[in-house]
Write a protein that holds these residues in place. Structure first.
Motif, short mmCIF file in Angstrom:
data_model
loop_
_atom_site.label_atom_id
_atom_site.label_comp_id
_atom_site.label_asym_id
_atom_site.label_seq_id
_atom_site.Cartn_x
_atom_site.Cartn_y
_atom_site.Cartn_z
N GLY A 70 -53.40 56.55 13.33
CA GLY A 70 -54.16 55.34 13.58
C GLY A 70 -54.51 54.57 12.33
N ALA A 71 -55.51 53.69 12.46
CA ALA A 71 -55.95 52.86 11.34
C ALA A 71 -57.47 52.93 11.23
CB ALA A 71 -55.51 51.41 11.55
N PHE A 72 -57.96 53.06 9.98
CA PHE A 72 -59.40 53.04 9.74
C PHE A 72 -59.80 51.60 9.41
CE2 PHE A 72 -58.60 57.55 9.21
CZ PHE A 72 -59.72 58.10 9.82
N VAL A 73 -60.78 51.12 10.16
CA VAL A 73 -61.21 49.73 10.04
C VAL A 73 -62.66 49.67 9.59
CG1 VAL A 73 -61.54 47.55 11.28
CG2 VAL A 73 -59.58 49.00 11.82
N ASP A 74 -62.92 48.90 8.54
CA ASP A 74 -64.27 48.72 8.02
C ASP A 74 -65.02 47.73 8.92
OD1 ASP A 74 -66.56 47.88 6.68
OD2 ASP A 74 -65.65 48.01 4.71
N VAL A 75 -66.13 48.21 9.49
CA VAL A 75 -66.97 47.35 10.33
C VAL A 75 -68.38 47.31 9.75
CG1 VAL A 75 -65.69 47.50 12.49
CG2 VAL A 75 -67.25 49.33 11.89
N GLY A 105 -69.16 47.97 6.36
CA GLY A 105 -69.40 49.00 5.34
C GLY A 105 -69.17 50.40 5.85
N VAL A 106 -68.82 50.54 7.11
CA VAL A 106 -68.55 51.85 7.71
C VAL A 106 -67.17 51.80 8.36
CG1 VAL A 106 -69.30 53.53 9.41
CG2 VAL A 106 -70.99 52.22 8.14
N ASP A 107 -66.40 52.88 8.18
CA ASP A 107 -65.06 52.94 8.75
C ASP A 107 -65.07 53.53 10.15
OD1 ASP A 107 -64.09 51.87 6.46
OD2 ASP A 107 -63.22 53.73 5.67
N GLY A 108 -64.39 52.86 11.07
CA GLY A 108 -64.17 53.38 12.41
C GLY A 108 -62.68 53.56 12.62
N LEU A 109 -62.31 54.45 13.54
CA LEU A 109 -60.90 54.74 13.77
C LEU A 109 -60.36 54.03 15.00
CD1 LEU A 109 -58.27 56.36 13.23
CD2 LEU A 109 -59.22 58.17 14.67
N VAL A 110 -59.27 53.31 14.80
CA VAL A 110 -58.49 52.77 15.92
C VAL A 110 -57.30 53.71 16.09
CG1 VAL A 110 -57.19 50.83 16.84
CG2 VAL A 110 -59.17 50.40 15.38
N HIS A 111 -57.35 54.53 17.13
CA HIS A 111 -56.24 55.46 17.37
C HIS A 111 -54.99 54.67 17.70
CE1 HIS A 111 -53.86 58.65 19.37
NE2 HIS A 111 -54.47 59.43 18.50
N VAL A 112 -53.82 55.24 17.39
CA VAL A 112 -52.56 54.54 17.61
C VAL A 112 -52.39 54.12 19.07
CG1 VAL A 112 -51.23 56.66 18.00
CG2 VAL A 112 -50.08 54.62 17.12
N SER A 113 -52.97 54.89 19.98
CA SER A 113 -52.88 54.56 21.41
C SER A 113 -53.76 53.38 21.79
CB SER A 113 -53.28 55.77 22.26
OG SER A 113 -54.63 56.13 22.02
N GLU A 114 -54.68 52.98 20.88
CA GLU A 114 -55.59 51.87 21.14
C GLU A 114 -55.23 50.62 20.33
OE1 GLU A 114 -57.97 51.56 23.33
OE2 GLU A 114 -57.77 53.59 24.13
N MET A 115 -54.05 50.61 19.74
CA MET A 115 -53.67 49.48 18.89
C MET A 115 -53.03 48.35 19.68
SD MET A 115 -52.44 51.33 15.38
CE MET A 115 -53.06 50.00 14.38
N ALA A 116 -52.33 48.67 20.74
CA ALA A 116 -51.66 47.64 21.55
C ALA A 116 -51.43 48.19 22.95
CB ALA A 116 -50.34 47.23 20.91
N TRP A 117 -51.21 47.29 23.90
CA TRP A 117 -50.97 47.74 25.27
C TRP A 117 -49.60 48.38 25.41
CZ3 TRP A 117 -54.74 48.40 28.51
CH2 TRP A 117 -55.91 47.65 28.38
N ASN A 118 -48.67 47.95 24.61
CA ASN A 118 -47.35 48.59 24.65
C ASN A 118 -47.34 49.79 23.70
OD1 ASN A 118 -47.54 46.40 22.63
ND2 ASN A 118 -45.56 47.16 21.95
#
Length: 409
Positions: free
Chosen positions: A213-218, A220-233
């Motif tokens: 996945g990708a760690f996204v700064d929101v 000042g804190v990083d949250g994880l977007v799992h690869v399954s939550e990146m796109a509908w496809n």
């Protein structure tokens, strides 16, 4: 000259003489910088000649120029290193006094675990050097929270550090800027997490990518977007969708303050494929799709990114098949007919065989009204002992049943 003036001069001269006599190696004196050269500084301490501080005695760290440590007019406290009145040479050390005073202060900072500001004096192999009255070393691993490949531009920077380790006997001081940053990060993390709410949509910045996945700064804190939550496809790897530094819109799925984890979704901020499926597809439509998965009971066919329907094994072919793999393979493009669609439950029933013309049915044999002389071709065709020719059949029956048939004539 009045008597009073003469007395004052005598007193001043006497004070100077007392100082001349009492000044000796090891004494601590105060004065002001009156002149700077590249490799030394001149100090006026009220003596009959000025003292000199060599560049090596100005600071506990390496200096390129005396002006890096002191300025003209600056008040300094020094220790007498050597004195030679015949040569009018008075050598002083600012470093010695700074060092004596520094250890006590550093001990206080170490015990209190508080923060102090230092200026990076030099970049050396393995880290940074700062003047804290003594030589303070900041290892490369203790400079930032992230990996830094090149420290060349850190010289001259002011860093906020904590005293990590102190050893006066071995003249060793280890400093850490990372400890300060970690502490501030954790404090900020608690605050940010307390403000986040599940379902909230916010903007963030992609900090780093991993396989999962990708760690996204929101904030000042990083949250994880799992690869399954990146796109509908389906997404093979995060780099196919985003890059470090990208601004992305995310939805907060879950906040776990105890574990310090934030789960985010990019696809949840975008219209889902099923939202528009009702407008695109209708029962009875014949559309083109791609076989995505084969299972024992049928095949899943993708009609649009994120929209899959099931072709039951009974709807794959007009002829009987044991497994879908007999006629289909993953990645194959097929025509399907929509038998039923339920966008609320995200289900679509499909058929492949209904897009194809059924083969002609095999002709059936006529049966006589009464038995006894029926045609047994279907039953007898696989019998090697029976000839299916009209002539052969009659001879065989006549020979076998001739006697019995004659009784009924």
């Amino acid at each position: 000259m009045s008597e009073e003036t003469k007395n004052q001069e005598v007193e001043v001269n006497q004070e100077e003489m007392d100082q001349f006599v009492s000044l000796k190696k090891g004494d601590t004196v105060k004065g002001s910088i009156v002149k700077l050269e590249d490799n030394q500084a001149y100090v006026s301490i009220g003596y009959k000649y000025d003292g000199v501080i060599p560049i090596r005695e100005l600071s506990s760290v390496h200096l390129d120029n005396a002006s890096d440590a002191v300025q003209v007019g600056q008040e300094v406290e020094c220790k007498v290193v050597s004195i030679d009145d015949e040569k009018e040479k008075l050598v002083l050390s600012k470093r010695a006094i700074d060092s004596e005073n520094a250890w006590e202060e550093l001990e206080k900072h170490f015990e209190a675990k508080d923060v102090l500001e230092v200026t990076v004096a030099d970049v050396v192999k393995g880290g940074l050097v700062a003047d804290v009255g003594v030589r303070g070393f900041i290892p490369a691993s203790m400079v930032e929270r992230h990996f830094v490949e090149d420290f060349s531009d850190y010289k001259g920077r002011t860093l906020r550090v904590k005293v990590k380790e102190i050893d006066r006997e071995n003249n060793k001081v280890i400093l850490s800027a990372k400890d300060v940053l970690d502490e501030e990060f954790e404090s900020n993390k608690v605050q940010v997490m307390s403000q986040l709410q599940e379902g909230q949509e916010i903007e963030g910045t992609v900090q780093r990518l991993t396989q999962f996945g990708a760690f996204v700064d929101v904030g000042g804190v990083d949250g994880l977007v799992h690869v399954s939550e990146m796109a509908w496809n389906h997404v093979e790897k995060p780099a196919d969708v985003v890059s470090e530094g990208d601004k992305v819109k995310v939805k907060v799925l879950k906040v776990d303050p105890e574990k310090g984890k934030i789960s985010l979704s990019m696809k949840a901020t975008q219209p889902g494929p099923w939202d528009s499926a009702a407008e695109k597809f209708n029962t009875g439509d014949v559309v083109t799709g791609e076989v995505k998965r084969l299972v024992a009971f049928g095949a899943f066919v993708e009609l649009a990114p994120g929209v899959e329907g099931l072709v039951h094994i009974s709807q794959i072919s007009h002829k009987h098949i044991g497994t879908p793999q007999e006629v289909l393979k993953e990645g194959q493009e097929v025509q399907v007919k929509i038998l039923d669609i339920n966008t609320a439950e995200k289900r679509v029933s499909l058929s492949i065989k209904e897009t194809e013309e059924a083969p002609a049915a095999a002709p059936r044999s006529e049966r006589p009204a009464r038995g006894g002389s029926s045609n047994h071709k279907d039953e007898l065709k696989d019998n090697p002992n029976v000839s299916l020719s009209n002539q052969g059949l009659s001879i065989t029956l006549g020979e076998r049943f001739g006697d019995k048939l004659s009784k009924f004539k």
